[in-house]
Design an enzyme around this catalytic site. Structure first.
Site: not given
Lengths: 896, 896
Positions: A23, A93, A102, A104, A337, A453, A769, A772-774, A837, A857
């Protein structure tokens, strides 16, 4: 502390956003452009950081700087702060670096006290106006600075109206306002223990501190966590001379978008309120007028506003969201903005600007918040004739959604955690309800407009929302809602169509999303830019077809076990697991083989010419067997009745088998390639099914490109052994066709040791591959199932973790292992194909990481593909920008 | 293949052990020294590897080389292989690089057939001798090459003796031996389908292949796994001209140690059998004579033997284990090698040789197989008067042990897996029983001497063993044993004292081990050499005292939760966990605090002046709560009777709490510092207890050095937050004493991410302690509980893993993370203290790794400390040797 901490608007510009906030930067920029901006100054984000360092105090230096800046304002406005005759009034402000709507707080009319209010009344010749301003200040100050519930103030206003018989605020007399001011002051004293401060500098000091403090309030933290905004960024504070939209019928205040934020159409779009201050618009208590009406009411103001809007859009080369105030037919701008927009609008605006030659291809692609693409690909309510809406509201955020009615955020969150789909239904929402909106499929409100809002937040999250539905009323006591003459209970299912504003009872059929021409155009631009290939995680022929339509360039993860679960197959799979001998198991596997083969055939057809990565069986076997407690219960019941002796035997056998398969930490147990090595016949069958399917399909002229993926490898010898199995089965099955069908064998890197030993593993792999979860679970030592319920949220709240590592790839830890593995793997084998993956394949920051790390990929769920295409293009642009910055630095450095 | 694959004994020497095996190398060395070695040659380990590569065939080249070597033997012995008049006979024996006693197979008298046996009879003028040799060959060949159970042969021998009325083998006539030869040949034909080969080269070819094959038999694999011998080393084969100990009363064969292998005393120690071949000694079927008797029987042979023994010991500078044969009063040596010895003997011999100036300090230290130190520190039977032994046998391997009688290896293993202590009781053991010995606390046998299989293996494993206990007889049918006139059942508890040979019924009191002066001397030498400090894992004051006595230089791991488990404390701890409110929990923690404090006080006293690393609470809270199934059972029972309503309520509450604490993968759940962050009051209490204890103890003149260790850290912010808590509580509690008591705060590195982020974590840590148990679990993705039962053994058998990573630190994976963490941690903070406190702290190869990686200390269990001191010294020596080798290579390389 010798750094300058206060900048007059004349001293800044839009590029100083880190220091001045969004702002502040834009107010400075507009001031420089010579636009009608009330004078003011910005207290920097650095000052905010110092405030926290100093334990919540404003330094003496800062206070002096503020006083000097105020004197400049006094000169410009020919008035004095706290002066009884010519009082200066300011707004205070917040203004953070990243827009946090909303989140701040704002205080208007600061500088009024029991004396200056008289001066204002004299100056404006309106006691009524002056005391209206004053009562607003006391209420806002009481709420924001002193933490007094706003309800207490509005109740007093309501009381006054009832006693005095006033229908609307406009009818209230000066005397009544004045009386209310007294009541408010008593209220302040009673609830906070202090008098409303008459010293205007004390007012300002307290207000500035309150803004700084609000940076760390609970809802701000939630918002930052949601949007991954750093907690240590801090907020700036803007102090600006007041202009008044509440000076009567030729005054007003409003909000304007330079294009339609819902559709992206090129039209002025906005709302305003006559005789009001800014808070009235945002609060949604009065229903605002459409901007077109201003053209009739005050045509010269409208034309001025339209010209300014057009100029600002041209200057910023983007759709703007502008706040304005009209004081006695004089137009002031209070903020501009980049406007928040729906995904649909974002796409249309970007493509329109690109085609108009205003922005480049790269800029067009970067104009899309990749997260918003989700929204475009939301399902929508199918246009069926027999569907009759119960009510219609404002179409505040597009898409269709159904869920159980929840009347408050807590209920919504609790039900969601129980696995239910929830529709948040509320008179209006406030920042305290964010977690409820987050939990809900969609939001329906009775009050508030398109910029309320609920609307803003729902659009931000890409959730369907219908606002200002005035046929809706809520009985919070009885937990029921009225929609016209229909009554629904909390917990009943309700559907909304945020694209049309329609509200329906019960579930409605939702249709799959369509790609608009603009979206296709934009995705085409992204494809021209990006370097990462986008694959899909697809387990069924149906998923494969959809993925391809959405632009997948291959399948990065086909979880073959998902084929085991489908209806009629599960019993055979269970018998196979329960088999006592290898022979029995082999004969059952014989029966499963053609089922898997036929799935693979359909998928190969769908992916004609594109690679298809097939992961062999991964989960522990007990996941295919029934629940132990239920079986125990069944057995106990049979034993009590003494019946079904054969069945009892079968149950006992199954229970014993499940017990023998149970593990203390199944995540770290007998699964993945460990299964493949213990029971080679299972992998053997799966591999055979793949190659039989490949052979059959290839015979029909389809180009098949199978890539067999061995899961959970932790040692090169595991892969070596199983790769040998693949090669053996492939050559046996393919026979003559062997030479024409080329296949790859690779592994998931999901165990930390595999990443560490990547060079050795690469010797036996055609591709890596990253699962990344495990990999995240094991690198952190977090079981996702346990962590999310038990401690992860508290870690996020306390900022021990900056993000949920299961959503955003942890670049410092897990990422380091990936970088290491890619580097060492490619060192050993330069043509090694690498990809990701895990669920992170659909996350923007993670995709950026993949680009940086040089992966080939990423693979993500089908509907996430357009998102990933866009993010991958943005990643290239970000990397170029970073390189350019580095180059610039490199040029500067030698001169030093 | 042009490499030479056969070496005559004249062509080799002891340094060629990798190629020729231990036996072959030493035979060559002794040949070069001019000792009386029957001529022969060695087929190399490379030939063994080729054999496996060629799918179990001997190449034509190898066969030619063997023929050439045989012709050389023929010339030397003036005889011909397969010749009917002057037949050459050879022994064929395995000879691996690392000694594997009893694991591989031997064939004697090869070269006999229906014709050559007549020549031998003529040559020796003894038909009886010739056919005795021939029947032995057929039986050994039948068993080892053709896989016919040896029992079938010995039964025929027994039958013959009964029919002919012979008491002993010596009484059997030539005709009877000849008859037996025929019976054996029929037996071979019947069970293998082939005739016993009359072609002597075919005999040799098949025998060589059988030796190669035996490298991969099940018991050899078990042995290699046990002693971490690489599976791809292969074995050599030694072919040697026969000399005959079975030529009558002036012939014999025996085994000799140059020092007493049990005590280390400097005396000739051995056994022999008159008129026997080597197999008879090892098999333990006849009880041999003590070597001293040879001095009386054949004094000139004895003196010759003593002189040779003394010369060999001087040459090899170590105690030797020598095999010899006497043929008509002529002495031949068949093998020499470093003798296996008890730990006690090893220590004494090393110190004696060092003090005699024969070997250096470093050599003395390296003469100890660190594993054997365990044995020295075994507990022994307390010498109490009232203890009356049931029987006495040979004290074959020292130490006291008690356990349930198990009559076979399978039973022993099964019971051990159920958590029982087992005593293996057997007539005699054979290599097939290794897993039983491994599972047992100790071994008791009825037959066999000090060099019998049971004795050798038990000493190697450091397990107590009593052999040749002739009062013992076993009824395997009834599963009972007789010990003199006592009868015990399988499953009854029995105790043995391997130091005295005594056998007791039931449990007997065992006394703690004592350090002999020799051991203290040797450990002193080790301490002079080693660089790693040795700390103890000690949780109680008692453990702390013992550790210090055994040479600990600090406590590396005090698991504070172990203090929670002790008897009367557990209920309070449980209530604390079940507390509904923070207040309730706080008040219960108040009650636990003084208990922990008092433990810490006693431990500080014990460690006066030495550092004490205290790990804050680590395990998940549900580990302190009762078993869920049992509680459920209790509740169901109460519900059925309708009684104990209050108790029902309590049970329900506890069940609900346990359910809420349950996790799918507790290893990766709410534990370690995650607990400390969720429930800071628990850590707060523990820290307060530490510092209160420190303050009180320091007041009494004790030097306290607390080191607070935060477990399971995965992110620097966790450590930062908890370190702040430690510092806060420390300064509050210590007050004035703050400056005089210095403490450290550090973390366990046990989560892969902590290793990856070690530089950031080092910013907040004074020390890193690698918790390699958990680090191994997470880096591999193996839950130890699950892996060991489900797939780890099969991985070891298939050579997918070269060692159990929970015993031997995985240097390629886990080790890389440790190296990385140490390097990055020390880069950030050069004075960072680093150590290892997993179970690997007591493993030799892991200690070597710690030395290489530059850690400051390793921490292990109290009784493992002497072992670790020794291994740490050996690690320094190994590192020096390696550096010297590298230097030597570096000198050579530039010349190339």
């Amino acid at each position: 502390m010798t750094e300058k901490q206060v900048y007059l608007f004349e001293e800044g510009n839009a590029s100083m956003v880190k220091l001045l906030g969004g702002k502040g930067g834009n107010l400075a920029e507009m001031t420089a452009l010579g636009l009608p901006i009330p004078p003011g100054f910005t207290i920097t984000t650095d000052a905010c950081k110092s405030y926290y360092k100093q334990g919540g105090q404003l330094s003496g230096e800062l206070q002096s700087e503020i006083r000097r800046a105020i004197s400049t304002l006094e000169k410009v406005k020919d008035s004095r702060f706290g002066d009884a005759n010519q009082p200066l009034m300011v707004s205070v402000r917040s203004g953070s670096v990243t827009s946090m709507p909303g989140m701040m707080d704002t205080i208007l009319n600061l500088g009024l006290n029991d004396e200056t209010v008289l001066g204002l009344a004299r100056q404006t010749a309106s006691e009524s106006f002056a005391y209206d301003c004053y009562r607003r200040l006391i209420a806002m100050f009481g709420e924001i600075v002193l933490g007094i519930p706003s309800l207490l103030f509005s109740q007093q206003l309501e009381n006054l109206k009832i006693h005095a018989g006033r229908e609307s605020d406009g009818e209230i007399t000066a005397g009544e306002w004045k009386q209310l001011t007294g009541v408010y002051q008593l209220l302040v004293k009673e609830h906070s223990g202090i008098d409303f401060p008459q010293d205007v500098y004390q007012q300002l000091n307290m207000a500035v501190r309150a803004v700084f403090r609000s940076w760390n309030n609970a809802r701000a933290k939630v918002y930052r966590r949601l949007y991954s905004i750093p907690h240590d960024q801090g907020t700036a504070v803007n102090v600006q001379a007041m202009v008044f939209g509440n000076k009567g019928e030729d005054s007003g205040t409003g909000v304007l978008f330079t294009r339609n934020p819902s559709t992206g159409a090129k039209e002025l779009y906005g709302e305003y309120l006559i005789n009001a201050q800014g808070e009235d618009v945002v609060a949604g208590l009065r229903t605002p007028r459409r901007l077109a009406e201003l053209r009739e009411g005050m045509p010269e103001v409208y034309d001025h506003l339209a010209a300014l809007a057009s100029g600002l859009e041209a200057h910023y080369r983007d759709m703007q969201d502008i706040e304005f105030t009209i004081e006695n037919r004089t137009l002031y701008l209070l903020q501009t903005r980049s406007g928040k927009r729906t995904a649909q609008a974002a796409v249309k605006i970007a493509v329109d600007l690109y085609e108009a030659g205003e922005i480049t291809k790269e800029e067009a692609v970067c104009r899309i918040d990749a997260g918003h693409l989700d929204q475009l690909l939301h399902r929508s309510v199918a246009p069926l004739e027999e569907l009759k809406p119960l009510a219609i509201g404002l179409p505040a955020s597009p898409g269709g959604a159904s869920g159980m009615i929840a009347l408050d955020a807590e209920t919504a969150e609790a039900w969601k955690q129980n696995g239910s789909r929830v529709m948040l239904v509320s008179a209006e929402t406030s920042p305290e309800d964010i977690h409820g909106i987050l939990a809900a499929e969609g939001v329906l409100t009775a009050q508030g407009g398109m910029t309320s809002h609920a609307a803003v937040v729902a659009r931000g999250m890409g959730k369907p929302c219908v606002c200002g539905c005035d046929q809706l009323s809520i009985d919070a006591e009885e937990r029921i809602i009225y929609l016209g003459d229909h009554i629904l209970k909390e917990g009943d299912v309700l559907s909304i169509d945020g694209t049309s504003g329609r509200v329906y009872a019960g579930d409605v059929p939702l249709s799959d999303p369509e790609m608009t021409p603009e979206l296709l155009k934009l995705l085409g631009l992204a494809d021209e830019i990006r370097e990462l290939k986008i694959y899909a995680n697809a387990d069924t022929p149906q998923d494969a077809r959809i993925s391809r339509e959405l632009g997948a360039e291959g399948i990065g993860l086909c979880r073959t076990e998902h084929m085991f679960f489908t209806g009629t197959r599960l019993p055979t799979v269970q018998s196979m697991i329960l088999a006592d001998s290898r022979e029995e198991r082999l004969s059952l596997l014989e029966r499963i083989l053609p089922m898997q083969q036929s799935d693979f055939e359909d998928m190969f057809k769908a992916m004609n010419g594109l690679p298809m990565t097939i992961r062999l069986l991964d989960p522990p076997l007990h996941e295919f067997l029934p629940n132990l407690e239920q079986l125990g219960e069944q057995l106990r019941r049979l034993q009590l009745t003494g019946g079904g002796l054969e069945e009892q035997k079968r149950l006992k056998r199954m229970i014993a088998k499940i017990r023998s398969l149970q593990e203390k930490n199944p995540m770290l147990g007998l699964r993945g390639c460990r299964l493949g090595i213990q029971f080679p016949e299972i992998y053997d069958m799966q591999i055979e099914a793949v190659f039989r399917a490949a052979k059959t399909t290839a015979h029909n002229g389809i180009e098949v490109r199978p890539e067999i993926m061995i899961p959970l490898v932790g040692d090169p010898r595991e892969l070596k052994e199983l790769r040998a199995l693949v090669d053996k089965v492939a050559s046996e099955v393919l026979g003559e066709a062997f030479k024409s069908i080329s296949y790859r064998v690779g592994t998931m890197i999901e165990v930390p040791r595999a990443a560490v030993m990547a060079d050795k593993i690469a010797e036996h792999a055609d591709f890596f591959s990253f699962g990344t979860n495990d990999l995240t679970q094991m690198t952190f030592g977090y079981s996702r199932d346990d962590a999310e319920g038990k401690f992860l949220n508290s870690y996020l709240d306390r900022n021990i973790l900056s993000g949920n590592p299961f959503q955003m790839l942890d670049q410092e830890g897990v990422g380091k292992l990936i970088e290491w593995a890619v580097a060492r793997g490619k060192e050993k084998k330069s043509f090694l194909k690498t990809g990701l993956c895990g669920e992170h394949g659909g996350d923007q920051s993670s995709i950026f990481f993949c680009q940086q790390t040089g992966l080939d990929y990423v693979s993500c769920s089908p509907y996430r593909i357009p998102y990933a295409r866009m993010a991958a293009a943005q990643a290239v642009i970000a990397a170029r920008d970073e390189a350019a910055n580095k180059k610039a630095e490199a040029v500067i450095l030698p001169i030093e």
